[in-house]
Scaffold this motif. Structure first.
Motif, PDB file in Angstrom:
ATOM      1  N   LEU A 124     -30.622  -1.793 -28.779  1.00 59.22           N
ATOM      2  CA  LEU A 124     -29.632  -1.281 -27.698  1.00 59.22           C
ATOM      3  C   LEU A 124     -29.453  -2.399 -26.449  1.00 59.22           C
ATOM      4  O   LEU A 124     -28.492  -2.450 -26.007  1.00 59.22           O
ATOM      5  CB  LEU A 124     -29.684   0.143 -27.249  1.00 59.22           C
ATOM      6  CG  LEU A 124     -29.624   1.316 -28.253  1.00 59.22           C
ATOM      7  CD1 LEU A 124     -30.019   2.527 -27.741  1.00 59.22           C
ATOM      8  CD2 LEU A 124     -27.997   1.351 -28.737  1.00 59.22           C
ATOM      9  N   SER A 125     -30.607  -2.906 -26.415  1.00 60.16           N
ATOM     10  CA  SER A 125     -30.995  -3.619 -25.186  1.00 60.16           C
ATOM     11  C   SER A 125     -30.044  -5.109 -25.512  1.00 60.16           C
ATOM     12  O   SER A 125     -29.704  -5.684 -24.503  1.00 60.16           O
ATOM     13  CB  SER A 125     -32.415  -3.904 -24.808  1.00 60.16           C
ATOM     14  OG  SER A 125     -32.994  -4.928 -26.013  1.00 60.16           O
ATOM     15  N   ALA A 126     -30.162  -5.715 -26.869  1.00 58.49           N
ATOM     16  CA  ALA A 126     -29.257  -6.684 -27.111  1.00 58.49           C
ATOM     17  C   ALA A 126     -27.555  -6.485 -27.051  1.00 58.49           C
ATOM     18  O   ALA A 126     -27.037  -7.240 -26.699  1.00 58.49           O
ATOM     19  CB  ALA A 126     -29.811  -7.145 -28.492  1.00 58.49           C
ATOM     20  N   LEU A 127     -27.653  -5.124 -27.297  1.00 56.93           N
ATOM     21  CA  LEU A 127     -25.934  -4.806 -27.339  1.00 56.93           C
ATOM     22  C   LEU A 127     -25.771  -4.767 -25.667  1.00 56.93           C
ATOM     23  O   LEU A 127     -24.578  -5.401 -25.404  1.00 56.93           O
ATOM     24  CB  LEU A 127     -25.786  -3.617 -27.778  1.00 56.93           C
ATOM     25  CG  LEU A 127     -24.401  -2.846 -27.785  1.00 56.93           C
ATOM     26  CD1 LEU A 127     -23.514  -3.726 -28.406  1.00 56.93           C
ATOM     27  CD2 LEU A 127     -24.392  -1.316 -28.541  1.00 56.93           C
ATOM     28  N   ARG A 128     -26.366  -4.242 -24.872  1.00 60.29           N
ATOM     29  CA  ARG A 128     -25.943  -4.139 -23.434  1.00 60.29           C
ATOM     30  C   ARG A 128     -25.986  -5.435 -22.974  1.00 60.29           C
ATOM     31  O   ARG A 128     -24.939  -5.882 -22.148  1.00 60.29           O
ATOM     32  CB  ARG A 128     -27.113  -3.365 -22.793  1.00 60.29           C
ATOM     33  CG  ARG A 128     -27.429  -2.151 -22.926  1.00 60.29           C
ATOM     34  CD  ARG A 128     -27.910  -1.153 -21.878  1.00 60.29           C
ATOM     35  NE  ARG A 128     -28.186   0.096 -22.086  1.00 60.29           N
ATOM     36  CZ  ARG A 128     -29.112   0.761 -22.986  1.00 60.29           C
ATOM     37  NH1 ARG A 128     -29.967   0.158 -23.534  1.00 60.29           N
ATOM     38  NH2 ARG A 128     -29.005   2.134 -22.960  1.00 60.29           N
ATOM     39  N   GLY A 129     -26.780  -6.436 -23.347  1.00 63.21           N
ATOM     40  CA  GLY A 129     -26.664  -7.946 -22.962  1.00 63.21           C
ATOM     41  C   GLY A 129     -25.517  -8.601 -23.398  1.00 63.21           C
ATOM     42  O   GLY A 129     -25.012  -9.509 -22.696  1.00 63.21           O
ATOM     43  N   ALA A 130     -25.021  -8.227 -24.711  1.00 63.16           N
ATOM     44  CA  ALA A 130     -23.863  -9.117 -25.127  1.00 63.16           C
ATOM     45  C   ALA A 130     -22.514  -8.538 -24.745  1.00 63.16           C
ATOM     46  O   ALA A 130     -21.529  -9.173 -24.901  1.00 63.16           O
ATOM     47  CB  ALA A 130     -24.136  -9.245 -26.697  1.00 63.16           C
ATOM     48  N   ALA A 131     -22.789  -7.085 -24.443  1.00 62.93           N
ATOM     49  CA  ALA A 131     -21.146  -6.519 -24.428  1.00 62.93           C
ATOM     50  C   ALA A 131     -20.555  -6.895 -23.088  1.00 62.93           C
ATOM     51  O   ALA A 131     -21.181  -7.149 -22.085  1.00 62.93           O
ATOM     52  CB  ALA A 131     -21.275  -4.970 -24.393  1.00 62.93           C
ATOM     53  N   THR A 158     -21.603   4.759 -25.849  1.00 63.36           N
ATOM     54  CA  THR A 158     -21.868   4.825 -24.418  1.00 63.36           C
ATOM     55  C   THR A 158     -21.613   3.485 -23.644  1.00 63.36           C
ATOM     56  O   THR A 158     -20.959   3.153 -22.880  1.00 63.36           O
ATOM     57  CB  THR A 158     -23.217   5.425 -24.014  1.00 63.36           C
ATOM     58  OG1 THR A 158     -23.104   6.848 -24.447  1.00 63.36           O
ATOM     59  CG2 THR A 158     -23.125   5.192 -22.457  1.00 63.36           C
ATOM     60  N   ILE A 159     -22.298   2.601 -24.307  1.00 66.53           N
ATOM     61  CA  ILE A 159     -22.273   1.188 -23.908  1.00 66.53           C
ATOM     62  C   ILE A 159     -20.811   0.636 -24.187  1.00 66.53           C
ATOM     63  O   ILE A 159     -20.254  -0.203 -23.423  1.00 66.53           O
ATOM     64  CB  ILE A 159     -23.501   0.185 -24.910  1.00 66.53           C
ATOM     65  CG1 ILE A 159     -24.852   0.682 -24.582  1.00 66.53           C
ATOM     66  CG2 ILE A 159     -23.087  -1.212 -24.538  1.00 66.53           C
ATOM     67  CD1 ILE A 159     -25.990  -0.032 -25.415  1.00 66.53           C
ATOM     68  N   ALA A 160     -20.116   0.922 -25.239  1.00 70.09           N
ATOM     69  CA  ALA A 160     -18.973   0.409 -25.707  1.00 70.09           C
ATOM     70  C   ALA A 160     -17.762   1.023 -24.628  1.00 70.09           C
ATOM     71  O   ALA A 160     -17.067   0.277 -24.010  1.00 70.09           O
ATOM     72  CB  ALA A 160     -18.483   1.138 -27.010  1.00 70.09           C
ATOM     73  N   ARG A 161     -18.127   2.263 -24.050  1.00 72.12           N
ATOM     74  CA  ARG A 161     -17.159   2.781 -23.045  1.00 72.12           C
ATOM     75  C   ARG A 161     -17.401   2.231 -21.911  1.00 72.12           C
ATOM     76  O   ARG A 161     -16.291   2.097 -21.026  1.00 72.12           O
ATOM     77  CB  ARG A 161     -17.418   4.351 -22.937  1.00 72.12           C
ATOM     78  CG  ARG A 161     -17.292   5.040 -24.107  1.00 72.12           C
ATOM     79  CD  ARG A 161     -15.724   5.388 -24.446  1.00 72.12           C
ATOM     80  NE  ARG A 161     -15.502   6.051 -25.943  1.00 72.12           N
ATOM     81  CZ  ARG A 161     -15.560   5.496 -27.100  1.00 72.12           C
ATOM     82  NH1 ARG A 161     -15.390   4.186 -27.350  1.00 72.12           N
ATOM     83  NH2 ARG A 161     -15.664   6.293 -28.049  1.00 72.12           N
ATOM     84  N   GLU A 162     -18.671   1.658 -21.265  1.00 74.65           N
ATOM     85  CA  GLU A 162     -19.010   1.049 -20.182  1.00 74.65           C
ATOM     86  C   GLU A 162     -18.152  -0.264 -20.207  1.00 74.65           C
ATOM     87  O   GLU A 162     -17.832  -0.755 -19.066  1.00 74.65           O
ATOM     88  CB  GLU A 162     -20.400   0.808 -20.053  1.00 74.65           C
ATOM     89  CG  GLU A 162     -21.003   2.181 -19.688  1.00 74.65           C
ATOM     90  CD  GLU A 162     -22.667   1.971 -19.977  1.00 74.65           C
ATOM     91  OE1 GLU A 162     -23.036   0.765 -20.273  1.00 74.65           O
ATOM     92  OE2 GLU A 162     -23.520   2.849 -19.780  1.00 74.65           O
TER      93      GLU A 162
END
Length: 364
Positions: A124-131, A158-162
């Protein structure tokens, strides 16, 4: 022959077979009509298709539409290739997702494959950094087909919606076995993974969303997927979905018991993937020094695999096992045992005896 490859495909349920037979009758029967024809036989076939659609949709979140496809591969391609922006996904995804990188990038959009944690779950941390705000689609499996790991789809959504992105879920290994995450915007499934027929799947789309079709023609399936539907395949899919809904808890209890027994039988083998966040019908294990390809050949009275059936002829180590940090030798010493509704405990015991004996013979 003992079948332990439920991730590759599942035995056709008798109820699904029976539901299909009526729609294969001809020329003297009444079941061969085109469901898109306006006459009586066509209307009858269309009614069977819509009943099947309702049954498939009953296992999906509310507020969406089911579009029949040839399988999950087509459903995933429909969404990814029609995306209006960049795509993010993970290293353990199926090739039906990963191999969309070239056509997506050819259209000038980004396609990034992110790492996973050592237990196989999305990082999830990688996803947050890439999105970013340019991200259109985040594609993530619910249950991995090789190691059974369950992804945290709520956190991914949640990360997608943000970032204003949509979530595409490959739910092939989850559908009919557990509740499907309601946080997804698109869900791809295949009938043959839930004891239905091969050659049919579906894409669930949240209400209000649109995608560009891959196939053009008669405008069937609401203009999203042209082509004449098979009432027989649809009916078989619907019957399998109805049965899965009715048996979900009983199937889960049976599989949990098989899992406990399998762990006992293969005590000392290393487990690949999470032990907790996992579908228990998937046991992916390894033994140092084992030649998995030879084992499959030697234990020929048991049907099991070393990974995805889609990549079985490549000769390369599993990209899923590599993604969780295994060396080539470890990946090639891993096997996947898949069991389910029609696996008897006695069959599991006999299969383990054969596999363990073949593995022991490699030590000589």
């Amino acid at each position: 022959m003992i079948y332990l490859d439920y991730q590759a495909t599942t035995p056709l349920a008798p109820e699904a077979r029976d539901a299909m037979l009526r729609w294969l009758d001809g020329p003297d029967g009444q079941g061969f009509g085109n469901p898109h024809s306006a006459h009586k036989m066509g209307r009858s076939a269309a009614a069977a298709v819509e009943l099947a659609r309702d049954r498939v949709a009953a296992l999906m979140p509310p507020g969406g539409t089911v579009v029949f496809t040839s399988g999950a591969t087509e459903a995933l391609n429909m969404v990814l290739r029609g995306a209006s922006g960049d795509v993010l996904t993970f290293a353990t995804e199926h090739s039906a997702v990963r191999d969309c990188a070239a056509p997506v990038e050819k259209r000038g959009r980004g396609f990034e494959i992110l790492p996973v944690k050592p237990d196989g779950r999305a990082d999830l941390s990688a996803l947050r950094g890439a999105a970013t705000k340019d991200t259109a689609i985040i594609a993530a499996m619910m249950v991995n087909n090789e190691i059974g790991t369950i992804n945290p789809l709520g956190d991914i959504a949640t990360i997608a919606r943000e970032n204003g992105a949509l979530v595409l879920c490959d739910a092939v290994q989850a559908y009919g076995r557990m509740e499907i995450a309601g946080a997804c915007d698109f869900i791809a499934i295949s009938a043959h993974k839930i004891h239905g027929p091969k050659g049919i799947g579906a894409l669930w789309m949240r209400d209000g969303l649109e995608i560009d079709p891959l196939l053009y023609g008669g405008g069937q399936e609401g203009g999203v997927r042209s082509g004449t539907l098979s009432p027989a395949l649809c009916a078989g899919f619907g019957a399998a979905a109805k049965l899965a809904q009715e048996r979900m808890q009983d199937d889960a209890d049976h599989i949990a018991a098989l899992w406990v027994r399998a762990r006992e039988l293969f005590d000392g083998w290393e487990l690949n993937g999470s032990a907790d966040a996992r579908w228990q019908g998937n046991l992916n294990i390894r033994k140092d020094g084992l030649d998995a390809a030879r084992l499959i050949s030697d234990a020929r009275s048991v049907c099991f695999s070393a990974g995805s059936a889609c990549a079985s002829g490549s000769g390369r180590p599993s990209h899923v096992l590599k993604a969780i940090g295994l060396e080539d030798a470890q990946a090639k010493s891993s096997i996947r045992l898949g069991f389910g509704r029609y696996t008897a405990m006695e069959q599991l015991d006999r299969a383990a005896k054969v596999i363990l004996a073949a593995a022991k013979a490699q030590e000589v």
